[in-house]
Design an enzyme around this catalytic site. Structure first.
Site, PDB file in Angstrom:
ATOM      1  N   HIS A 133       0.864  -1.170   0.000  1.00  0.00           N
ATOM      2  CA  HIS A 133       0.000   0.000   0.000  1.00  0.00           C
ATOM      3  C   HIS A 133       0.904   1.223   0.000  1.00  0.00           C
ATOM      4  O   HIS A 133       2.023   1.194   0.495  1.00  0.00           O
ATOM      5  CB  HIS A 133      -0.862  -0.036   1.267  1.00  0.00           C
ATOM      6  CG  HIS A 133      -1.938   1.003   1.333  1.00  0.00           C
ATOM      7  ND1 HIS A 133      -1.674   2.316   1.661  1.00  0.00           N
ATOM      8  CD2 HIS A 133      -3.284   0.920   1.150  1.00  0.00           C
ATOM      9  CE1 HIS A 133      -2.814   2.994   1.679  1.00  0.00           C
ATOM     10  NE2 HIS A 133      -3.796   2.184   1.351  1.00  0.00           N
ATOM     11  N   ASP A 210       3.104  -4.395   8.050  1.00  0.00           N
ATOM     12  CA  ASP A 210       1.805  -3.742   7.882  1.00  0.00           C
ATOM     13  C   ASP A 210       0.740  -4.833   7.953  1.00  0.00           C
ATOM     14  O   ASP A 210       0.575  -5.622   7.036  1.00  0.00           O
ATOM     15  CB  ASP A 210       1.751  -3.018   6.539  1.00  0.00           C
ATOM     16  CG  ASP A 210       0.403  -2.346   6.279  1.00  0.00           C
ATOM     17  OD1 ASP A 210      -0.497  -2.440   7.145  1.00  0.00           O
ATOM     18  OD2 ASP A 210       0.244  -1.744   5.199  1.00  0.00           O
ATOM     19  N   GLN A 213      -4.489  -5.474   6.742  1.00  0.00           N
ATOM     20  CA  GLN A 213      -5.421  -6.426   6.136  1.00  0.00           C
ATOM     21  C   GLN A 213      -5.352  -7.796   6.802  1.00  0.00           C
ATOM     22  O   GLN A 213      -5.981  -8.747   6.337  1.00  0.00           O
ATOM     23  CB  GLN A 213      -5.112  -6.558   4.640  1.00  0.00           C
ATOM     24  CG  GLN A 213      -5.250  -5.273   3.852  1.00  0.00           C
ATOM     25  CD  GLN A 213      -6.673  -4.776   3.760  1.00  0.00           C
ATOM     26  OE1 GLN A 213      -7.625  -5.549   3.918  1.00  0.00           O
ATOM     27  NE2 GLN A 213      -6.850  -3.494   3.498  1.00  0.00           N
ATOM     28  N   LYS A 236     -10.906  -0.981   9.820  1.00  0.00           N
ATOM     29  CA  LYS A 236     -11.073  -2.176   8.996  1.00  0.00           C
ATOM     30  C   LYS A 236     -11.466  -3.397   9.825  1.00  0.00           C
ATOM     31  O   LYS A 236     -11.738  -4.461   9.261  1.00  0.00           O
ATOM     32  CB  LYS A 236      -9.787  -2.467   8.218  1.00  0.00           C
ATOM     33  CG  LYS A 236      -9.358  -1.357   7.263  1.00  0.00           C
ATOM     34  CD  LYS A 236      -8.081  -1.721   6.528  1.00  0.00           C
ATOM     35  CE  LYS A 236      -7.484  -0.540   5.781  1.00  0.00           C
ATOM     36  NZ  LYS A 236      -8.340  -0.037   4.699  1.00  0.00           N
ATOM     37  N   CYS A 376      -4.560   2.395  -3.808  1.00  0.00           N
ATOM     38  CA  CYS A 376      -3.324   2.854  -3.147  1.00  0.00           C
ATOM     39  C   CYS A 376      -2.215   1.813  -3.277  1.00  0.00           C
ATOM     40  O   CYS A 376      -1.406   1.636  -2.363  1.00  0.00           O
ATOM     41  CB  CYS A 376      -3.576   3.201  -1.684  1.00  0.00           C
ATOM     42  SG  CYS A 376      -4.590   4.661  -1.455  1.00  0.00           S
TER      43      CYS A 376
END
Length: 418
Positions: A133, A210, A213, A236, A376
């Protein structure tokens, strides 16, 4: 109704999410397939936010009146919940930010300002991947530009996996930090964490993950990951917007400098110099996102009550079904892994020569909410020679019927454009 093994009781779960009952475009019940962008919020989270503002609203930490003490207890209680959720060794390793982007920028700036042995400078290298991202690309580009460090990255294979064939050439003795996504936000790829971290540890590099997700969809155990930093965001994972998390190893947080200066992050201040509070407060300057943290705590409670293993099993079943159904659509090309193996509940695709923005608009007219664009993650689109994709992403309340609605909607798109 399609029955799949491993599904949650979505009929019961969906009752917790008021927005999923909404009708759009002359009575069409919304089919929400944009969960990689943001999830919907259950009543339990909405109620916690309302209760905070109605009953406990005050600034935290410094007040001695009852409201301040209640607000502080709720805010710090949310930190305890997040620490338990990710199996952090210490609650003091959990830093609240406004989103994952801020968390990643925090790490990049800390390393740019750090003393040895952590400092990134012109003699060192930064490693990322082509599937990141933008939030895990731009901060490292900025750091490289500011310090003279060399920015390197892993490429992507034709089937949407990281190309680690040259891992020893990408991660070298000069590498100071390796930062990569656990689950791709555009392709759904679940990356081989152990392989990358093992190599980083061999050369003494720090690792930042990261997990934006990943945290909403699977068990996230920071001790098992063995990374040095883990970033994710609240909105999220059924929480409110405006709240993110950075987890970092205690010894690193003690040694690294703060990113932002202001109230609450200090120990003493004079006109000549300041000393800093211990972590996590050293990295939480000013009034923090109090209500948002309370909402995130409620979201953690909600997800934990269902069980992250159960959510992961549900999403795997939905994703497997969605891959199968989408591959039945003529002219449809999945960007990324074309099986459900080692992939999350996010599917990006192109449909012939129909522009994704047109696909999304026609689907919206049928009440189907998907995301269109480069998500993104423009380098991924450049890698595959496409302008953009249509992205459908699923969550704990997604159903096989919604997958069927998407497939039927795509047939309508194909007919509409001839």
């Amino acid at each position: 109704m399609t029955q799949l093994p491993g599904l949650l009781d979505t009929e019961a779960i969906r009752k917790d999410f008021p927005l999923l009952d909404r009708q759009v475009h002359d009575g069409k019940k919304i089919v929400y397939l944009d969960n990689a962008a943001t999830s919907q919020k259950p009543r339990q989270v909405l109620d916690a936010l309302n209760a905070y503002y109605e009953r406990h609203n005050a600034n935290v930490h410094r007040g001695v009146h009852v409201l301040a003490e209640e607000a502080t207890a709720l805010y710090e209680g949310a930190r305890d919940k997040v620490a338990a959720f990710i199996n952090a060794p210490s609650r003091d390793e959990v830093i609240f930010t406004k989103n994952a982007s801020e968390s990643l920028n925090l790490v990049a700036n800390m390393l740019g300002w750090a003393d040895e042995p952590y400092r990134v400078d012109r003699e060192t290298e930064i490693v990322i991947t082509e599937m990141e991202h933008h939030s895990n690309i731009v901060p490292w580009q900025l750091l490289a530009q500011r310090t003279g460090a060399k920015l390197k990255w892993f490429g992507i294979t034709d089937d949407g996996r990281l190309d680690l064939s040259n891992i020893d050439e990408i991660i070298t003795e000069q590498t100071k930090i390796v930062s990569f996504t656990l689950v791709s936000n555009i392709m759904g790829t679940i990356n081989p964490v152990e392989t990358i971290i093992r190599r980083a540890q061999e050369v003494g590099a720090l690792v930042c993950i990261d997990a934006s997700q990943a945290a909403p969809h699977m068990v996230l155990d920071v001790q098992a990951l063995q990374a040095d930093f883990v970033a994710f965001t609240g909105h999220k994972m059924c929480g409110p917007t405006g709240i993110g998390v950075l987890w970092g190893r205690q010894e690193l947080l003690e040694d690294l400098p703060p990113f932002l200066g202001g109230g609450e992050m200090i120990e003493t201040v004079s006109m000549h110099s300041s000393t800093y509070a211990p972590a996590p407060h050293k990295f939480e300057a000013g009034t923090p996102p109090i209500a948002q943290a309370v909402g995130l705590g409620a979201a953690v409670d909600y997800l934990s009550s269902i069980g992250m293993d159960n959510i992961a099993a549900h999403e795997h079943a939905i994703t497997e079904y969605a891959v199968k159904r989408l591959l039945e659509v003529p002219d449809l090309r999945i960007i990324g892994p074309s099986t459900a193996e080692d992939r999350g509940a996010t599917l990006s695709f192109t449909l012939g020569d129909i522009h994704p923005h047109d696909v999304g608009q026609v689907l919206d007219e049928q009440g189907i909410a998907v995301r269109v664009g480069h998500h993104c993650a423009r380098p991924v689109c450049l890698r595959y020679g496409i302008p953009a994709t249509t992205r459908a992403s699923f969550y704990l309340y997604s159903t096989p019927a919604e997958v069927d609605a998407l497939v039927e909607g795509l047939e309508h798109v194909r007919n509409f454009f001839g």
